[in-house]
Write a protein that holds these residues in place. Structure first.
Motif, PDB file in Angstrom:
ATOM      1  N   SER A 155       0.836  -1.207   0.000  1.00 26.56           N
ATOM      2  CA  SER A 155       0.000   0.000   0.000  1.00 26.56           C
ATOM      3  C   SER A 155       0.869   1.254   0.000  1.00 26.56           C
ATOM      4  CB  SER A 155      -0.939   0.007   1.204  1.00 26.56           C
ATOM      5  OG  SER A 155      -1.618  -1.215   1.326  1.00 26.56           O
ATOM      6  N   GLY A 156       1.905   1.268  -0.826  1.00 26.44           N
ATOM      7  CA  GLY A 156       2.851   2.384  -0.845  1.00 26.44           C
ATOM      8  C   GLY A 156       2.209   3.709  -1.233  1.00 26.44           C
ATOM      9  N   GLY A 157       1.315   3.649  -2.212  1.00 25.76           N
ATOM     10  CA  GLY A 157       0.642   4.879  -2.632  1.00 25.76           C
ATOM     11  C   GLY A 157      -0.246   5.433  -1.536  1.00 25.76           C
ATOM     12  N   SER A 158      -0.961   4.532  -0.857  1.00 27.71           N
ATOM     13  CA  SER A 158      -1.871   4.960   0.219  1.00 27.71           C
ATOM     14  C   SER A 158      -1.100   5.630   1.349  1.00 27.71           C
ATOM     15  CB  SER A 158      -2.632   3.757   0.785  1.00 27.71           C
ATOM     16  OG  SER A 158      -3.466   3.180  -0.193  1.00 27.71           O
ATOM     17  N   ALA A 159       0.073   5.066   1.712  1.00 31.40           N
ATOM     18  CA  ALA A 159       0.876   5.622   2.808  1.00 31.40           C
ATOM     19  C   ALA A 159       1.557   6.921   2.374  1.00 31.40           C
ATOM     20  CB  ALA A 159       1.914   4.595   3.261  1.00 31.40           C
ATOM     21  N   ALA A 160       2.101   6.920   1.154  1.00 32.64           N
ATOM     22  CA  ALA A 160       2.781   8.122   0.664  1.00 32.64           C
ATOM     23  C   ALA A 160       1.803   9.278   0.530  1.00 32.64           C
ATOM     24  CB  ALA A 160       3.451   7.824  -0.677  1.00 32.64           C
ATOM     25  N   ALA A 161       0.583   8.990   0.079  1.00 34.40           N
ATOM     26  CA  ALA A 161      -0.418  10.045  -0.086  1.00 34.40           C
ATOM     27  C   ALA A 161      -0.750  10.696   1.251  1.00 34.40           C
ATOM     28  CB  ALA A 161      -1.681   9.470  -0.725  1.00 34.40           C
ATOM     29  N   VAL A 162      -0.863   9.877   2.298  1.00 33.57           N
ATOM     30  CA  VAL A 162      -1.140  10.444   3.636  1.00 33.57           C
ATOM     31  C   VAL A 162       0.056  11.270   4.097  1.00 33.57           C
ATOM     32  CG1 VAL A 162      -1.587   9.884   6.065  1.00 33.57           C
ATOM     33  CG2 VAL A 162      -2.714   8.568   4.257  1.00 33.57           C
ATOM     34  N   ALA A 163       1.257  10.715   3.949  1.00 34.96           N
ATOM     35  CA  ALA A 163       2.464  11.399   4.421  1.00 34.96           C
ATOM     36  C   ALA A 163       2.718  12.696   3.654  1.00 34.96           C
ATOM     37  CB  ALA A 163       3.669  10.468   4.272  1.00 34.96           C
ATOM     38  N   ALA A 164       2.322  12.738   2.382  1.00 38.91           N
ATOM     39  CA  ALA A 164       2.575  13.917   1.563  1.00 38.91           C
ATOM     40  C   ALA A 164       1.444  14.934   1.610  1.00 38.91           C
ATOM     41  CB  ALA A 164       2.833  13.480   0.113  1.00 38.91           C
ATOM     42  N   GLY A 165       0.388  14.621   2.379  1.00 41.42           N
ATOM     43  CA  GLY A 165      -0.745  15.540   2.439  1.00 41.42           C
ATOM     44  C   GLY A 165      -1.603  15.493   1.184  1.00 41.42           C
ATOM     45  N   GLU A 166      -1.495  14.413   0.443  1.00 43.64           N
ATOM     46  CA  GLU A 166      -2.286  14.279  -0.788  1.00 43.64           C
ATOM     47  C   GLU A 166      -3.656  13.651  -0.534  1.00 43.64           C
ATOM     48  OE1 GLU A 166      -0.188  13.159  -4.475  1.00 43.64           O
ATOM     49  OE2 GLU A 166       1.540  12.782  -3.186  1.00 43.64           O
ATOM     50  N   CYS A 167      -3.940  13.397   0.738  1.00 45.98           N
ATOM     51  CA  CYS A 167      -5.272  12.986   1.174  1.00 45.98           C
ATOM     52  C   CYS A 167      -5.241  13.164   2.681  1.00 45.98           C
ATOM     53  CB  CYS A 167      -5.569  11.521   0.801  1.00 45.98           C
ATOM     54  SG  CYS A 167      -4.465  10.330   1.591  1.00 45.98           S
ATOM     55  N   ILE A 168      -6.409  13.066   3.316  1.00 43.85           N
ATOM     56  CA  ILE A 168      -6.399  13.235   4.778  1.00 43.85           C
ATOM     57  C   ILE A 168      -6.159  11.882   5.447  1.00 43.85           C
ATOM     58  CG2 ILE A 168      -7.708  14.115   6.748  1.00 43.85           C
ATOM     59  CD1 ILE A 168      -6.894  16.219   4.564  1.00 43.85           C
TER      60      ILE A 168
END
Lengths: 486, 476
Positions: A155-168
């Motif tokens: 789930s790399g995209g899901s984790a990176a998106a959270v860490a990068a502020g690209e989703c809440i």
């Protein structure tokens, strides 16, 4: 502070007080995606239009005074192996590159009911097979803390998106560590619930007896809030447990006096990064300082977990992936010679190398004459691993371990050595085999400023215990407040 | 050398549930292709099977009706193989732990009861259908049937002849229909049979190498296919050859079996427990509840018919083939009080007429009260048994009762001695040399005279009276 940097519960408070709108939050997230996703590449699909429409819908509900749902109006990313009605669901595989499901996964249906905003479908290892998101059939996702490094996987995209502020917040799926390991790599919170706690209906299967959907969030409260929405019995998934799910936020208490925390000796091994070991031991000390009692435990069959996992998971996977034949949906080869050629080429061209490797492993393990030596033996060892945990949990409430033996490694570092790659899940895999819940929370950084994860494990259906311990630890530390600079 | 055949049958019976086994699609057939489908039964990504509880109830019922042990805990397994009509690339079936095990079915062979053991009965889903278009050369796939619930009923290798196999299938079909779990109609494909056949020298207890014969889709063909296969194997052995283990198909137009694939080419199904479904748990209470819904079964009925009505075992077995047939018998007996006579009429004329038209007892135009009425007319001496056959046929054709038919056609039996004596006198007069021969001791000629008298009376003369008066007259 930008809206995209906030948590679900912070934004919910603001929405309740009328200090912001879902549209504003959604625009903040969408412009953040525009700004940084070129570098991070967290998303396969960004659902801009759907997000805006759902945000407007949420704002209407809020205006009408309906603010009871904490997820109302909050932009969430849903891993691309969970079916979204009318929205491409690819599993990061060419073979499903054009697949648009006509139905929602149960978790997506639940999120819709809670009034969430879908901001996109994050990247992953193809069919969730991998630990680095390098196995995506489309592109590699990068770690927001260091773009030269992997975000973990699958789930790399899901984790990176959270860490990068690209989703809440986001949803990931975890078959051998695929929520917890990327959460650890990206410095966020990732929870794999007990097998059967969350419906798998609409989750494109990798290994059915191990797969479980869970939240990836910025803090423990958010994890509990998402758990409240996604967990519960679903008649469409006969393996989902027919037991009531609690209000997980009630478990979030700062006081851990008398809680017994087990430390398994098998999880502190040679070859692990000393910085990781130190951070985890420090974290356990912190819990001790908060009143928990630390107890040494043993999980003697740990050494067999990786081998067992790769027999059972690949056996199930080869069967689960048999349906992708290029006929009814998905990728089909151009101008095949005949029917058999069409089947063979569609699969040969549609699946990536790691998926093919696992199909072959599983096919071998289940073959006549090998079944007893591999699959059956694997099931027996699985029982022993489960018993290890049952035994340990007689003495403790939660078990603390590192989530992964090292922090995020460099892109390409392990991709030519599958066995080394498989070992990045060495601390997470047993948990899926046993079916118990586990959470990874940030517990420090390496000298090169890479996040380290603390894994807390609980008894079957006792997500409350790990949320409790995680929350207490989080309240006593500041790690979760650090954000990757991009 | 003399051989005996060792035969085991695998029957696939479709369960008559309203919906499919793992989704809620209807199980209706004859609909437009691919209209009775959903993401689950066509194997879309991410969907999961959801077990139809009725299917479990039906298989438990079947297990109880065939003396099986119903397992409190059984589970599904995946049978992995690739075929265009199998949307998931695996069939959800059962392997190590079936729902029912170790039962038997009784058949009547040469008037004796023989038990055919059942190894197991398990649940599984059906596949779709490939349709091959001759004109275009295209093959199309219809998935309406995919996910239809099936029971696979596996017999022990207890069957020795093609006839026994046919009797076994008939009994099985009859049981499934009695308990209303399957239409069990072979012609419609909801009762399909594969046969494992081997032969061995008579007296031997070891098994020979078996061939599996597939694709036999009627009772007649089962018998033909087995007869052919037994002959084929015997010929191979007689010529000093060896039977090879293989799967063969039956070609009904030529009446032969031919090789489809050898053992080496056999599929490796890579069975493993189905992780998407939890084990099937059947509580004792549930079994007891289901047991209550089972009616009197063919074997029990057969035994009761033998005991209560004194009909022969073979007849009782036939009469209990279906519930409707047995009910017809019992009702006719109740009304006429003559079980053996009723049995004879049913086994003879009634079956002949029904079979001639391919009809079932439910469609029989002669209802039990009419049959009883006719029997009464025989008893009362109004018609002879011989005439009754004509009457019966007319009743069947016209739907009228016996009295009307007899009246309309003037078929009343002549029991008037004077009238019969007159006919006898005429017959003797017309055949003087035969009469002389008879009197000279050629007693065989008596039958000739009876025939002539009956002929002259158009069959209406009371046969007992004819016998009696003719004897008297000829010896005068």
């Amino acid at each position: 502070m930008e809206l995209y940097q906030l948590t679900i519960h912070e934004l919910h408070d603001m929405l309740k007080k009328g200090e912001t709108t879902s549209e504003a939050i959604t625009e903040s997230v969408l412009s953040r995606i525009k700004a940084v996703d070129g570098k991070v590449k967290a998303y396969i699909t960004v659902t801009e239009e759907v997000a805006r429409a759902q945000a407007r819908e949420a704002d209407k509900r809020i205006k009408a005074g309906d603010t009871s749902s904490p997820l109302l109006g909050i932009p969430i990313a849903v891993k691309d192996n969970m079916c979204t009605d009318g929205i491409k669901t690819t599993c990061a595989s060419k073979i499903l590159g054009n697949f648009v499901p006509p139905y929602d996964a149960t978790v997506v249906r639940n999120l819709k009911q809670a009034g969430y905003v879908l901001c996109g479908k994050p990247n992953m290892d193809e069919f969730a097979m991998g630990s680095s998101t390098e196995n995506s059939g489309f592109f590699i996702t990068r770690n927001p803390w260091d773009l030269e490094r992997i975000p973990g996987g699958s789930s790399g995209g899901s984790a990176a998106a959270v860490a990068a502020g690209e989703c809440i917040g986001s949803l990931g799926s975890d078959t051998g560590g695929s929520i917890r390991q990327p959460a650890s790599c990206c410095g966020v919170v990732g929870l794999k619930p007990t097998y059967g706690r969350v419906s798998r209906f609409g989750l494109v299967a990798f290994a059915s007896s191990l797969d479980q959907i869970g939240p990836i969030t910025k803090d423990v409260i958010d994890a509990a809030l998402l758990m409240n929405v996604i967990s519960g019995h679903d008649e469409r998934d006969s393996t989902s447990a027919n037991i009531p799910s609690p209000d997980y936020t009630k478990a979030l208490k700062k006081d851990v006096k008398g809680m017994k925390v087990g430390l398994p000796k098998e999880y502190f091994i040679e070859g692990m990064d000393p910085a990781v070991e130190k951070a985890v031991r420090d974290a356990v000390k912190t819990l001790e300082g908060l009143g928990a009692k630390v107890v040494q435990v043993s999980l003697p069959h740990t050494d067999y977990a990786v081998a067992t996992y790769y027999i059972l998971a690949t056996s199930e996977a080869r069967s689960n992936l048999a349906r992708y034949d290029g006929v009814k949906y998905g990728y089909r080869t151009q101008s095949p010679k005949d029917l058999m050629d069409m089947y063979m080429k569609s699969r040969a061209e549609g699946f990536g190398p790691e998926v093919k490797r696992r199909i072959m492993l599983g096919t071998y393990a289940l073959s006549a004459g090998y079944y007893d030596a591999y699959y059956k033996k694997g099931q027996q060892v699985r029982t022993l691993i489960k018993r290890d945990f049952d035994e340990a949990f007689k003495a403790v409430d939660v078990i603390a371990t590192p989530t992964a033996p090292t922090a995020a490694f460099k892109i390409g570092e392990k991709s030519s050595d599958p066995l080394q790659m498989y070992l990045s899940d060495i601390f997470t895999i047993s948990v899926n085999l046993a079916g118990i819940p586990g959470i990874s929370i940030p517990c420090g950084f390496t000298s090169s400023n890479l996040p380290i994860g603390l894994q807390l494990l609980g008894k079957h259906f006792d997500e409350e215990a790990i949320l409790h311990a995680a929350f207490a630890y989080e309240q006593a530390t500041e790690w979760h407040k650090k954000r990757a600079k991009l | 050398m003399k051989y005996e055949a060792v035969i085991g049958l695998e029957v696939h019976a479709q369960l008559q549930t309203n919906t499919k086994i793992f989704c809620r699609c209807e199980t209706r057939f004859g609909e437009e292709a691919n209209t009775r489908t959903c993401p689950v039964c066509i194997g879309m990504p991410g969907v999961l099977p959801m077990l139809n509880k009725k299917a479990v109830e039906y298989i438990v019922k079947t297990g109880l009706a065939t003396h099986c042990t119903v397992s409190p805990y059984s589970r599904f397994a995946r049978k992995n193989y690739f075929y265009p009509d199998l949307p998931k690339g695996y069939q959800i079936s059962q392997y190590e732990l079936p729902v029912c095990e170790r039962g038997y079915v009784e058949i009547v062979v040469d008037g004796k009861i023989k038990r055919i053991g059942l190894t197991r009965i398990h649940l599984e889903e059906d596949a779709g259908k490939n349709l091959h278009q001759a004109e275009s050369g295209a093959s199309l796939v219809d998935l309406n049937r995919a996910g239809t619930p099936l029971m696979e009923i596996v017999s022990e290798p207890d069957i020795r002849t093609a006839e026994e196999a046919s009797e076994y299938l008939k009994k099985l079909r009859s049981i499934l229909r009695y308990i209303e779990v399957s239409d069990a109609d072979m012609e419609k494909g909801n009762f399909r049979c594969d046969a494992n056949v081997s032969i061995r020298p008579v007296g031997s207890t070891e098994f020979g190498t078996r061939a599996e014969v597939k694709n036999v889709n009627s009772f007649k063909y089962v018998q033909k296919a087995l007869e052919y296969e037994i002959k084929r194997q015997a010929q191979i052995l007689d010529e000093g050859g060896k039977v090879i283990q293989e799967t063969r198909l039956f070609d009904s137009s030529k009446g032969v079996t031919f090789s489809m694939r050898s053992k080496e080419e056999a599929h490796d199904y890579r069975y493993f427990p189905e992780p998407d479904l939890v084990p099937i748990v059947v509580a004792k209470e549930t079994v007891a509840e289901i047991a209550k819904t089972i009616p009197e079964l063919p074997d029990a009925k057969r035994d009761r018919f033998v005991k209560d009505y004194g009909v022969p075992e073979y007849d009782a077995d036939m009469l209990t083939q279906s519930r409707a047939l047995a009910a017809y018998f019992e009702e006719s007996v109740r009304l006429s009080g003559q079980p053996k006579v009723v049995s004879n009429w049913m086994m003879g004329e009634l079956m002949r007429l029904l079979n001639g038209e391919g009809k079932e007892i439910e469609d029989c135009p002669i209802r039990p009260d009419r049959l009883a009425g006719m029997i009464k007319m025989i008893n009362d001496g109004v018609i002879s048994t011989k005439i009754a056959k004509t009457v019966f046929e007319e009743m069947y054709k016209t739907g009228k009762d016996a009295e009307t038919v007899v009246q309309e056609q003037g078929l009343v039996q002549v029991s008037d001695s004077g009238a019969i004596e007159q006919i006898i006198a005429d017959v003797i007069k017309a055949n003087p040399s035969q009469a002389a021969d008879y009197k000279a001791g050629k007693e065989k000629l008596f039958g000739f005279f009876v025939g002539q008298v009956m002929k002259a009376s158009k069959g209406k003369a009371n046969p007992d009276l004819v016998n009696q008066l003719l004897k008297k007259k000829l010896s005068e």
